[in-house]
Design a protein around this motif. Structure first.
Motif, PDB file in Angstrom:
ATOM      1  N   GLN A  16       2.543  16.022 -19.337  1.00 30.63           N
ATOM      2  CA  GLN A  16       2.417  17.176 -19.859  1.00 30.63           C
ATOM      3  C   GLN A  16       3.117  17.455 -21.138  1.00 30.63           C
ATOM      4  OE1 GLN A  16       0.127  19.986 -18.804  1.00 30.63           O
ATOM      5  NE2 GLN A  16       0.609  20.682 -20.738  1.00 30.63           N
ATOM      6  N   ARG A  38      -2.715  17.193 -21.369  1.00 23.80           N
ATOM      7  CA  ARG A  38      -2.042  16.658 -20.324  1.00 23.80           C
ATOM      8  C   ARG A  38      -2.719  15.282 -20.250  1.00 23.80           C
ATOM      9  NH1 ARG A  38      -2.004  17.894 -13.689  1.00 23.80           N
ATOM     10  NH2 ARG A  38      -4.123  17.447 -13.885  1.00 23.80           N
ATOM     11  N   SER A  85      -3.081  11.742 -17.839  1.00 27.54           N
ATOM     12  CA  SER A  85      -3.161  11.370 -16.539  1.00 27.54           C
ATOM     13  C   SER A  85      -3.049   9.596 -16.785  1.00 27.54           C
ATOM     14  CB  SER A  85      -4.182  11.775 -15.843  1.00 27.54           C
ATOM     15  OG  SER A  85      -4.352  13.088 -15.728  1.00 27.54           O
ATOM     16  N   TYR A  99       1.403  11.934 -14.542  1.00 26.75           N
ATOM     17  CA  TYR A  99       0.829  12.686 -15.759  1.00 26.75           C
ATOM     18  C   TYR A  99       1.989  13.153 -16.792  1.00 26.75           C
ATOM     19  CZ  TYR A  99      -1.975  14.330 -11.854  1.00 26.75           C
ATOM     20  OH  TYR A  99      -2.777  14.263 -10.786  1.00 26.75           O
TER      21      TYR A  99
END
Length: 123
Positions: free
Chosen positions: A81, A18, A20, A79
């Motif tokens: 993912q 993930r 950010s 984000y």
């Protein structure tokens, strides 16, 4: 405007990461955000984008079904993912913004860029 991406690393094929991206200096809550990537020797390409309020997302075909873009406007953070990673996902990943609500998929349309975070997927 500063966009600071983090979360990259090395993972085996099939794994997840993930990413950010924390934004500052722009009105994040009214700005669509995008993720792009650039593999060695290749041009920068679009990965995914999200509308200013998170209500709409759009993905490149290579990301559809495996990657998810989301955002938290209380944290000025977007984000990415990434699941079911493949060796061909190896690249430097960048978050980007144009500074307005419109969704854009061409890198030339983006005004602000982060420094990128490296994702390496081994087979």
């Amino acid at each position: 405007v500063q966009l600071q991406a983090s979360g990259g690393g090395s993972v085996q094929a099939g794994g997840s990461l993930r990413l950010s991206c924390v934004a500052s200096g722009l009105t994040f809550s009214t700005s669509a955000m995008g993720w792009f990537r650039q593999a060695p020797g290749k041009e920068r390409e679009f990965v995914g984008a999200i509308s200013y309020n998170g209500g709409s997302t759009y993905y490149a075909g290579s990301a559809e079904g495996r990657f998810t873009v989301s955002r938290d406007n209380t944290k000025n953070t977007v984000y990415l993912q990434m699941n079911s990673l493949k060796p061909e996902d190896t690249a430097v990943y960048y978050c980007a913004a144009r500074g307005g609500p419109g969704l854009y998929t061409r890198s030339g349309d983006m005004k602000y860029w982060g420094e990128g975070t490296l994702v390496t997927v081994s087979s």
